[in-house]
Design a protein around this motif. Structure first.
Motif, PDB file in Angstrom:
ATOM      1  N   SER A 124       0.995  -1.223   0.141  1.00 27.12           N
ATOM      2  CA  SER A 124       0.182  -0.327  -0.059  1.00 27.12           C
ATOM      3  C   SER A 124       1.060   1.067   0.044  1.00 27.12           C
ATOM      4  O   SER A 124       1.561   1.045   1.184  1.00 27.12           O
ATOM      5  N   ASN A 125       0.174   1.732  -0.841  1.00 26.01           N
ATOM      6  CA  ASN A 125       0.995   3.469  -1.095  1.00 26.01           C
ATOM      7  C   ASN A 125       0.157   4.372  -0.435  1.00 26.01           C
ATOM      8  O   ASN A 125       0.979   5.657  -0.544  1.00 26.01           O
ATOM      9  N   HIS A 126      -0.637   4.478   0.248  1.00 24.98           N
ATOM     10  CA  HIS A 126      -1.619   4.986   1.412  1.00 24.98           C
ATOM     11  C   HIS A 126      -2.337   4.854   2.638  1.00 24.98           C
ATOM     12  O   HIS A 126      -2.718   5.683   2.984  1.00 24.98           O
ATOM     13  N   LYS A 127      -1.364   4.118   2.908  1.00 28.56           N
ATOM     14  CA  LYS A 127      -1.880   3.609   4.479  1.00 28.56           C
ATOM     15  C   LYS A 127      -0.690   3.340   5.316  1.00 28.56           C
ATOM     16  O   LYS A 127       0.058   2.120   4.600  1.00 28.56           O
ATOM     17  N   GLU A 128      -0.906   3.408   6.390  1.00 30.62           N
ATOM     18  CA  GLU A 128       0.546   3.114   6.795  1.00 30.62           C
ATOM     19  C   GLU A 128       0.590   2.330   8.719  1.00 30.62           C
ATOM     20  O   GLU A 128      -0.162   3.140   8.708  1.00 30.62           O
ATOM     21  N   ILE A 129       0.533   1.332   8.909  1.00 32.70           N
ATOM     22  CA  ILE A 129       0.597   1.230   9.915  1.00 32.70           C
ATOM     23  C   ILE A 129       2.236   1.258  11.154  1.00 32.70           C
ATOM     24  O   ILE A 129       2.877   1.075  10.950  1.00 32.70           O
ATOM     25  N   VAL A 130       1.690   2.280  12.248  1.00 33.63           N
ATOM     26  CA  VAL A 130       2.983   2.611  12.626  1.00 33.63           C
ATOM     27  C   VAL A 130       3.374   1.955  14.238  1.00 33.63           C
ATOM     28  O   VAL A 130       2.610   2.050  15.110  1.00 33.63           O
ATOM     29  N   SER A 131       3.820   0.928  13.574  1.00 41.80           N
ATOM     30  CA  SER A 131       4.407  -0.337  15.490  1.00 41.80           C
ATOM     31  C   SER A 131       4.802   0.212  16.266  1.00 41.80           C
ATOM     32  O   SER A 131       5.870   0.966  16.230  1.00 41.80           O
ATOM     33  N   PRO A 132       4.153   0.191  17.351  1.00 41.54           N
ATOM     34  CA  PRO A 132       5.053   0.755  18.850  1.00 41.54           C
ATOM     35  C   PRO A 132       6.027  -0.556  19.627  1.00 41.54           C
ATOM     36  O   PRO A 132       6.579   0.077  20.366  1.00 41.54           O
ATOM     37  N   HIS A 133       6.181  -1.599  18.835  1.00 39.02           N
ATOM     38  CA  HIS A 133       6.835  -2.672  19.265  1.00 39.02           C
ATOM     39  C   HIS A 133       8.094  -2.535  18.979  1.00 39.02           C
ATOM     40  O   HIS A 133       9.209  -1.965  17.612  1.00 39.02           O
ATOM     41  N   ASN A 134       8.632  -2.726  19.686  1.00 41.27           N
ATOM     42  CA  ASN A 134      10.223  -3.090  19.971  1.00 41.27           C
ATOM     43  C   ASN A 134      10.903  -4.180  19.213  1.00 41.27           C
ATOM     44  O   ASN A 134      12.468  -4.522  19.744  1.00 41.27           O
ATOM     45  N   GLY A 135      10.089  -5.893  19.023  1.00 43.96           N
ATOM     46  CA  GLY A 135      10.537  -6.698  18.820  1.00 43.96           C
ATOM     47  C   GLY A 135       9.780  -7.432  17.864  1.00 43.96           C
ATOM     48  O   GLY A 135       8.556  -6.536  17.356  1.00 43.96           O
ATOM     49  N   ALA A 136      10.128  -8.596  17.497  1.00 51.07           N
ATOM     50  CA  ALA A 136       9.508  -9.213  16.228  1.00 51.07           C
ATOM     51  C   ALA A 136       7.930  -9.435  16.408  1.00 51.07           C
ATOM     52  O   ALA A 136       7.540  -9.558  18.066  1.00 51.07           O
ATOM     53  N   ILE A 137       7.132  -9.053  15.193  1.00 55.74           N
ATOM     54  CA  ILE A 137       5.798  -9.186  15.386  1.00 55.74           C
ATOM     55  C   ILE A 137       5.028 -10.374  15.046  1.00 55.74           C
ATOM     56  O   ILE A 137       6.130 -11.626  13.922  1.00 55.74           O
TER      57      ILE A 137
END
Length: 452
Positions: A33-46
């Motif tokens: 996607s070039n119009h949607k982004e998830i901002v991850s707050p995690h500091n480890g693997a998902i």
């Protein structure tokens, strides 16, 4: 596409078929996607991702840093340059929380019928039930080992059970209503890495262990009733009913002829009759245990059957409940016929899978495609032919999980690079960006030439 719309308007195409065709077209056009982004707050693997089953609006993620987060994937929290929608986490529960997990969260799932609860399982041996509104733990279960996977039935109406697989050989069922363990399913010879509830019966649970076995359980009775064997195969379609009845008829005909031959024999008298009865009794005694050993749940050769050469790392049932997909540490993906328990021998093209970590597979709503994390990529395979349909490249490290939204036909993938990527269907061409109070954009289809 326009031909399908015209066929639908003319009545040549059923509404259900039209909807299926639209979904298939959207899934086929998935791209980063070039119009949607998830901002991850995690500091480890998902390690785990799931979109809620009620509204298909909230995305739940679990990470190896011991944190879990929830995102609103339909309403953006911010816009970058008025074009890219940023979806930040609504809240995060981590180690700083009073009741947070101390070690990595391996699985995070929504309560199937309400987004007011979600469940997390961790390597700290705990399964915790969280209240989404207050972000507080309302219930927890102490497991005997690291928790690999948890699952709840999406069609259950009479129970609220959480199936949990851990490093312990026993599968445990946790009851949210009572706060206690209700069942202990024994049969695996090693830890249980994958779980899947049947999509056609709320009582059937499928488990995959590190011993390479896939077992079917009816939680209403003791013992598993089926163990899948990779050497027991089924080619082509299921045999029609006429063939099975004709085979039964031939067997009954043969038995009737045997009975007639036996009736023509001389009837023994006196001591001969006693000897014959004793002989038949001894035959029944020796034959009885043999019949019992054929049950997969008992100690027999069938109980040692394996579905993979190594651990079963992932399980996924199709929407109609007729087939089961399994992945293993032997880098094999297999399709099983649930009714017969046979390996369908679909030859999925070469893949390389993680051997020591549980994987989360995804299947389209019409069960035509399966999405499999393959090292740093995600591959989409045609379920019926085994051919590679697409290969999604975007992560920099190993991919652990993927989740498909049935409403928006969007794919979400989580990786060791701590990022959650969104793969969306083709979007309309953006002609003009119009900023409002919250930001946003308008497409050509939403504009006209005569309005002020």
């Amino acid at each position: 596409m326009w031909k399908a719309v015209k066929d639908r308007e003319a009545g040549f195409l059923l509404p259900s078929s039209f909807a299926t065709r639209i979904r298939s077209h959207r899934v086929a056009s998935l791209d980063l996607s070039n119009h949607k982004e998830i901002v991850s707050p995690h500091n480890g693997a998902i390690n785990s991702l799931q979109v809620d089953l009620t509204e298909a609006r909230y995305l739940l993620s679990g990470s190896s840093d011991g944190s879990a987060a929830v995102y609103d994937i339909q309403h953006a929290t911010d816009y970058e340059r008025g074009l890219i929608a940023k979806h930040k986490s609504l809240f995060v529960v981590d180690k700083q929380h009073n009741h947070g997990h101390r070690y990595a969260i391996s699985t995070a799932i929504w309560y199937p019928v309400d987004t007011g609860l979600f469940i997390t399982g961790s390597f700290d041996h705990y399964i915790k039930v969280w209240d989404t509104n207050t972000t507080q733990v309302v219930m927890d279960f102490k497991m005997p080992g690291k928790v690999y996977r948890t699952a709840m039935s999406s069609i259950a109406t009479t129970h609220m059970l959480i199936a949990a697989g851990s490093t312990d050989v026993q599968v445990r069922l946790c009851d949210i209503a009572s706060g206690a363990f209700t069942h202990t399913l024994s049969g695996h010879r090693d830890g249980v890495m994958s779980l899947e509830w049947s999509t056609s019966s709320e009582w059937i649970l499928v488990t995959g262990g590190c011993d390479g076995a896939i077992r079917f359980w009816d939680i209403r009775r003791a013992g598993c009733f089926r163990v899948l064997d990779q050497s027991r195969s089924q080619l082509g379609r299921r045999p029609p009913l006429a063939e099975s009845t004709s085979k039964k008829g031939s067997v009954t005909g043969q038995s009737s002829s045997v009975k007639s031959m036996v009736s023509q024999r001389r009837i023994p008298l006196g001591n001969e009759m006693k000897q014959l009865r004793a002989h038949r009794k001894s035959q029944n005694l020796t034959r009885g245990p043999v019949v019992q050993r054929l049950h997969p749940g008992l100690s027999s050769s069938h109980n040692r059957a394996t579905a993979h050469y190594g651990a079963v790392t992932g399980l996924r049932a199709t929407g109609d409940g007729m087939y089961l997909l399994s992945s293993g540490s032997d880098s094999r993906l297999r399709l099983w016929d649930v009714d017969s328990g046979c390996n369908t021998l679909v030859n999925f093209e070469a893949m390389r899978l993680q051997p020591t970590k549980a994987l989360q597979l995804a299947v389209t709503q019409d069960s035509s495609l399966v999405f499999v994390p393959c090292l740093a990529t995600v591959k989409a395979y045609d379920v019926r032919s085994g051919m590679t349909f697409r290969t999604f490249r975007g992560h920099y490290e190993l991919v652990n999980c993927c989740c498909l939204s049935s409403q928006d036909q969007e794919l979400y993938t989580g990786s060791n690079d701590r990022q959650i990527l969104v793969w969306s269907p083709a979007s309309p061409v953006i002609a003009e960006v119009e900023e409002d109070g919250k930001g946003g954009w308008d497409s050509v289809a939403d504009q006209d030439n005569w309005s002020d």
